[in-house]
Design a protein around this motif. Structure first.
Motif, PDB file in Angstrom:
ATOM      1  N   UNK A 147       0.819  -1.208   0.000  1.00 33.32           N
ATOM      2  CA  UNK A 147       0.000   0.000   0.000  1.00 33.32           C
ATOM      3  C   UNK A 147       0.858   1.265   0.000  1.00 33.32           C
ATOM      4  N   UNK A 148       2.091   1.166   0.479  1.00 29.14           N
ATOM      5  CA  UNK A 148       3.016   2.304   0.410  1.00 29.14           C
ATOM      6  C   UNK A 148       3.630   2.418  -0.978  1.00 29.14           C
ATOM      7  N   UNK A 149       4.001   1.288  -1.560  1.00 31.61           N
ATOM      8  CA  UNK A 149       4.668   1.303  -2.865  1.00 31.61           C
ATOM      9  C   UNK A 149       3.753   1.774  -3.993  1.00 31.61           C
ATOM     10  N   UNK A 150       2.471   1.582  -3.838  1.00 31.94           N
ATOM     11  CA  UNK A 150       1.537   1.871  -4.933  1.00 31.94           C
ATOM     12  C   UNK A 150       1.586   3.328  -5.389  1.00 31.94           C
ATOM     13  N   UNK A 151       1.961   4.231  -4.494  1.00 34.24           N
ATOM     14  CA  UNK A 151       1.908   5.650  -4.839  1.00 34.24           C
ATOM     15  C   UNK A 151       2.991   6.058  -5.829  1.00 34.24           C
ATOM     16  N   UNK A 152       4.111   5.399  -5.827  1.00 35.44           N
ATOM     17  CA  UNK A 152       5.207   5.800  -6.708  1.00 35.44           C
ATOM     18  C   UNK A 152       5.343   4.913  -7.946  1.00 35.44           C
ATOM     19  N   UNK A 153       4.471   3.933  -8.101  1.00 36.96           N
ATOM     20  CA  UNK A 153       4.486   3.096  -9.308  1.00 36.96           C
ATOM     21  C   UNK A 153       3.851   3.887 -10.455  1.00 36.96           C
ATOM     22  N   UNK A 154       4.551   4.075 -11.568  1.00 27.79           N
ATOM     23  CA  UNK A 154       4.031   4.956 -12.630  1.00 27.79           C
ATOM     24  C   UNK A 154       3.009   4.311 -13.560  1.00 27.79           C
ATOM     25  N   UNK A 155       2.637   3.055 -13.336  1.00 29.21           N
ATOM     26  CA  UNK A 155       1.736   2.359 -14.250  1.00 29.21           C
ATOM     27  C   UNK A 155       0.476   1.955 -13.494  1.00 29.21           C
ATOM     28  N   UNK A 156      -0.665   2.398 -14.023  1.00 27.09           N
ATOM     29  CA  UNK A 156      -1.932   2.241 -13.297  1.00 27.09           C
ATOM     30  C   UNK A 156      -2.259   0.774 -13.004  1.00 27.09           C
ATOM     31  N   UNK A 157      -1.997  -0.118 -13.980  1.00 33.46           N
ATOM     32  CA  UNK A 157      -2.359  -1.520 -13.771  1.00 33.46           C
ATOM     33  C   UNK A 157      -1.519  -2.141 -12.650  1.00 33.46           C
ATOM     34  N   UNK A 158      -0.267  -1.694 -12.510  1.00 38.96           N
ATOM     35  CA  UNK A 158       0.587  -2.212 -11.436  1.00 38.96           C
ATOM     36  C   UNK A 158       0.197  -1.582 -10.102  1.00 38.96           C
ATOM     37  N   UNK A 159      -0.122  -0.295 -10.108  1.00 36.73           N
ATOM     38  CA  UNK A 159      -0.597   0.350  -8.881  1.00 36.73           C
ATOM     39  C   UNK A 159      -1.888  -0.309  -8.397  1.00 36.73           C
ATOM     40  N   UNK A 160      -2.765  -0.657  -9.350  1.00 37.47           N
ATOM     41  CA  UNK A 160      -4.002  -1.346  -8.981  1.00 37.47           C
ATOM     42  C   UNK A 160      -3.739  -2.710  -8.363  1.00 37.47           C
ATOM     43  N   UNK A 161      -2.761  -3.424  -8.920  1.00 36.56           N
ATOM     44  CA  UNK A 161      -2.402  -4.731  -8.370  1.00 36.56           C
ATOM     45  C   UNK A 161      -1.868  -4.589  -6.939  1.00 36.56           C
TER      46      UNK A 161
END
Length: 203
Positions: A43-57
């Motif tokens: 849940x912390x890493x999701x904010x800096x992931x630049x790809x929506x599908x990976x942030x969603x995962x």
């Protein structure tokens, strides 16, 4: 936002208390490879992931880890509910009891308290996803170790379910890593990152 359904992801109905098992299982609550660290990691890493599908995962799996935290907490509670002072003393549960009574508190099986330094949120998608894959394998190994020791089916069955989910999460993070690599290989990402290295010569 989430819709919270008031039921466990997998049913837990432990008939016999066993504080010795609780002291082992609690490692998957607050230990170095437990569900609390996993949830906070993703849940912390999701904010800096630049790809929506990976942030969603990361959001999906981080949220599911909260459900796993709830399951492990329930197991620890059911294994220790209504213990007598004699059972607490004879089982070796007394040191925990002195500090926390019969409450559930995040620590490893060895008694080490949960510490956020046990996981990383680095802001580099490849670094974070490789850590996530390793984290799922470490959690799977911990469940393997528990299942070698625990024979009570009421306890082992939900542990098997949790172990299986770690395998699925590992596979999903592998898929996410491939998505990231497809985006970044063309930018020579392993030499430099054009998003932050303005003078690296990458196109």
């Amino acid at each position: 936002m989430w819709n919270y359904e008031k039921r466990l992801q997998y049913p837990i109905n432990i008939k016999e208390t066993n504080p010795k098992l609780a002291m082992l299982i609690i490692s998957q609550y607050g230990g170095p490879d437990g569900e609390l660290g996993a949830s906070l990691r993703y849940l912390s890493q999701r904010y800096s992931i630049p790809y929506r599908e990976v942030a969603g995962l990361l959001t999906d799996i981080g949220t599911e880890e909260l459900a796993h935290l709830e399951m492990v907490s329930t197991m620890v509670h059911q294994l220790t509910r209504n213990l007598t002072p004699e059972e607490i003393q004879s089982s070796g549960f007394a040191p925990y009891y002195v500090d926390h009574t019969l409450a559930v508190w995040p620590q490893a099986a060895g008694g080490v308290p949960f510490n956020a330094c046990q996981f990383q949120s680095k802001g580099d998608p490849i670094t974070d996803l490789v850590e996530d894959m390793a984290a799922e394998q470490k959690a799977r190994t911990t469940y393997d170790n528990l299942l070698r020791i625990i024979k009570d089916p009421d306890v082992a069955d939900p542990l098997r379910f949790l172990r299986a989910r770690e395998v699925i999460h590992f596979q999903r993070f592998g898929e996410a890593l491939r998505i990231v690599q497809e985006h970044l290989d063309s930018k020579n990402f392993y030499q430099c990152n054009p998003a932050i290295d303005k003078n690296c010569g990458c196109k």
